[in-house]
Design a protein around this motif. Structure first.
Motif, short mmCIF file in Angstrom:
data_model
loop_
_atom_site.label_atom_id
_atom_site.label_comp_id
_atom_site.label_asym_id
_atom_site.label_seq_id
_atom_site.Cartn_x
_atom_site.Cartn_y
_atom_site.Cartn_z
N TRP A 1 9.34 -71.24 17.33
CA TRP A 1 9.43 -70.01 16.51
C TRP A 1 9.02 -70.31 15.07
O TRP A 1 8.25 -69.55 14.48
CB TRP A 1 10.85 -69.45 16.56
N PHE A 2 9.55 -71.38 14.50
CA PHE A 2 9.23 -71.70 13.12
C PHE A 2 7.73 -71.99 12.96
O PHE A 2 7.12 -71.60 11.96
CB PHE A 2 10.04 -72.91 12.63
N LYS A 3 7.14 -72.65 13.92
CA LYS A 3 5.71 -72.94 13.87
C LYS A 3 4.89 -71.66 13.86
O LYS A 3 3.90 -71.55 13.12
CB LYS A 3 5.32 -73.79 15.08
N VAL A 4 5.31 -70.68 14.66
CA VAL A 4 4.55 -69.43 14.79
C VAL A 4 4.84 -68.47 13.64
O VAL A 4 3.93 -67.90 13.03
CB VAL A 4 4.86 -68.75 16.14
N MET A 5 6.13 -68.28 13.30
CA MET A 5 6.52 -67.23 12.36
C MET A 5 6.95 -67.73 10.99
O MET A 5 7.06 -66.93 10.05
CB MET A 5 7.66 -66.41 12.97
N PHE B 1 13.40 -68.28 10.67
CA PHE B 1 13.97 -69.05 11.77
C PHE B 1 14.41 -68.10 12.87
O PHE B 1 14.82 -66.97 12.59
CB PHE B 1 15.15 -69.89 11.29
N ILE B 2 14.37 -68.55 14.10
CA ILE B 2 14.77 -67.68 15.21
C ILE B 2 16.25 -67.33 15.11
O ILE B 2 16.70 -66.29 15.59
CB ILE B 2 14.45 -68.34 16.57
N THR B 3 17.03 -68.19 14.46
CA THR B 3 18.45 -67.92 14.26
C THR B 3 18.71 -67.02 13.06
O THR B 3 19.86 -66.67 12.78
CB THR B 3 19.22 -69.24 14.08
N GLY B 4 17.66 -66.65 12.33
CA GLY B 4 17.82 -65.77 11.17
C GLY B 4 18.37 -64.42 11.57
O GLY B 4 19.09 -63.77 10.81
N ASP B 5 18.00 -63.96 12.73
CA ASP B 5 18.58 -62.76 13.33
C ASP B 5 18.87 -63.11 14.78
O ASP B 5 17.96 -63.09 15.63
CB ASP B 5 17.63 -61.56 13.24
N ALA B 6 20.10 -63.46 15.06
CA ALA B 6 20.47 -64.02 16.36
C ALA B 6 20.33 -63.03 17.50
O ALA B 6 20.39 -63.43 18.67
CB ALA B 6 21.91 -64.56 16.30
N MET C 1 2.16 -63.99 22.57
CA MET C 1 2.93 -64.32 21.38
C MET C 1 2.29 -63.71 20.14
O MET C 1 2.99 -63.23 19.23
CB MET C 1 3.04 -65.83 21.22
N VAL C 2 0.97 -63.68 20.09
CA VAL C 2 0.24 -63.13 18.94
C VAL C 2 0.51 -61.63 18.81
O VAL C 2 0.90 -61.14 17.74
CB VAL C 2 -1.27 -63.39 19.08
N ALA C 3 0.29 -60.89 19.90
CA ALA C 3 0.49 -59.44 19.86
C ALA C 3 1.94 -59.08 19.58
O ALA C 3 2.23 -58.17 18.79
CB ALA C 3 0.04 -58.83 21.19
N THR C 4 2.86 -59.81 20.21
CA THR C 4 4.29 -59.52 20.04
C THR C 4 4.74 -59.76 18.60
O THR C 4 5.44 -58.93 18.01
CB THR C 4 5.14 -60.39 20.99
N MET C 5 4.35 -60.89 18.02
CA MET C 5 4.81 -61.23 16.68
C MET C 5 4.19 -60.33 15.60
O MET C 5 4.84 -60.03 14.60
CB MET C 5 4.52 -62.70 16.38
N ILE C 6 2.95 -59.90 15.80
CA ILE C 6 2.34 -58.97 14.84
C ILE C 6 3.10 -57.64 14.88
O ILE C 6 3.41 -57.04 13.84
CB ILE C 6 0.85 -58.76 15.14
N CYS C 7 3.41 -57.18 16.09
CA CYS C 7 4.19 -55.95 16.25
C CYS C 7 5.56 -56.10 15.61
O CYS C 7 6.03 -55.21 14.89
CB CYS C 7 4.31 -55.60 17.73
N TYR C 8 6.21 -57.23 15.88
CA TYR C 8 7.55 -57.46 15.36
C TYR C 8 7.57 -57.51 13.84
O TYR C 8 8.45 -56.93 13.20
CB TYR C 8 8.11 -58.76 15.95
N MET C 9 6.59 -58.20 13.25
CA MET C 9 6.51 -58.27 11.79
C MET C 9 6.33 -56.88 11.20
O MET C 9 6.93 -56.53 10.17
CB MET C 9 5.36 -59.17 11.37
N ALA C 10 5.51 -56.05 11.86
CA ALA C 10 5.22 -54.71 11.35
C ALA C 10 6.47 -53.84 11.28
O ALA C 10 6.58 -52.98 10.39
CB ALA C 10 4.16 -54.04 12.22
N VAL C 11 7.41 -54.03 12.20
CA VAL C 11 8.61 -53.19 12.21
C VAL C 11 9.80 -53.87 11.54
O VAL C 11 10.65 -53.20 10.94
CB VAL C 11 8.99 -52.75 13.64
#
Length: 282
Positions: free
Chosen positions: A30-34, A7-12, A215-225
């Motif tokens: 956010w929930f739909k994407v991540m 959830f986007i609120t998981g880390d505010a 959104m695709v590039a950003t979320m893949i990067c974010y998941m990786a870190v």
């Protein structure tokens, strides 16, 4: 750590920051994407944790003892009822952000303040505020500033110059490149927030020629870190837990899990590509 990405609120702090690079996202988007990728990565992390760290003693759940304890506690207290009301209100406002237009950050701030007010709240005592780790807040502020410093000094552009000059057509290969670059930058800078400020602008420039959704590039990067760490300071949640009075683990345990997680960063990136194709982002 992947649980905080569901959830986007998981880390505010970091989740809204990550979403801002892709134009922003409300609670539902956010929930739909991540949501699905984060749940899968959470399960992967859990399985690896259970395989790597065996229980030192047997653990059994005594249901009868739990029933006795619940009976001793009696009915719900006024404090507990107030807490439920405010938390439910916050969740409802998060879910309906697209309707009322109030950013989840303001909702969270307002609910937190109201929970401290007399009569309607009285849920946060003075000792609770004094328990806020100031040194962690200083670290957080400094880490967020690195991205702005990188832009002003040209560091972001310098990092972007090391990106491949040609972009492959295969989206799965693009995801692997993004993960590899994110991992290297994460190891150099150490902080998730700092990496988001430095790596994401460069990765977005790298992915733009293919017409890849930001959104695709950003979320893949974010998941990786966000789902990976070799040292406690590489993630705020890990840093807070690396203490005898909190998580009671050391650098040794963090490194042991972090090394094994590395190949799964690529696995989850490919899963994310498949999921993004399903929902129409890729």
């Amino acid at each position: 750590m992947p649980c905080s990405l569901i959830f986007i609120t998981g880390d505010a702090v970091i989740n809204p920051l990550a979403a801002s690079y892709a134009g922003g996202a409300d609670f539902v988007t956010w929930f739909k994407v991540m949501g699905v990728p984060a749940i899968i990565m959470s399960v992967i992390t859990l399985v690896l944790f259970l395989l790597l760290f065996r229980a030192e003693k047997d653990y059994a759940v005594d249901k009868e003892a739990i029933r006795v304890k619940l009976a001793e506690m009696g009915k719900m207290s006024v404090v507990e009822i107030k807490t439920i009301v405010w938390v439910v209100l916050a969740i409802v406002l998060w879910l309906t952000e697209s309707i009322h237009g109030i950013d989840i950050g303001w909702v969270t701030f307002a609910v937190g303040m109201l929970m401290s007010m007399p009569i309607v709240g009285d849920l946060n005592a003075a000792k609770d505020w004094s328990a806020v780790p100031i040194h962690v807040l200083v670290f957080l502020t400094a880490a967020m500033a690195i991205g702005h410093v990188g832009a002003d000094t040209g560091m972001n552009a310098w990092i972007a110059s090391f990106m491949p000059t040609t972009v492959p057509d295969n989206m799965f290969l693009v995801a692997a490149i993004i993960v590899a670059l994110s991992f290297v930058i994460h190891m150099l800078l150490g902080s998730v927030i700092a990496v988001m400020g430095v790596a994401v602008p460069a990765i977005l420039a790298f992915a733009e020629p293919l017409g890849i959704d930001p959104m695709v590039a950003t979320m893949i990067c974010y998941m990786a870190v966000a789902a990976h760490y070799l040292f406690p300071f590489q993630h705020l949640n890990t840093l807070v837990g690396a203490s005898p009075d909190t998580g009671n683990y050391t650098q040794k345990e963090t490194l042991r899990l972090g090394i094994v997680l590395i190949p799964f960063l690529f696995v989850i990136a490919w899963i994310m590509v498949g999921w993004f194709m399903i929902i129409g982002l890729a």
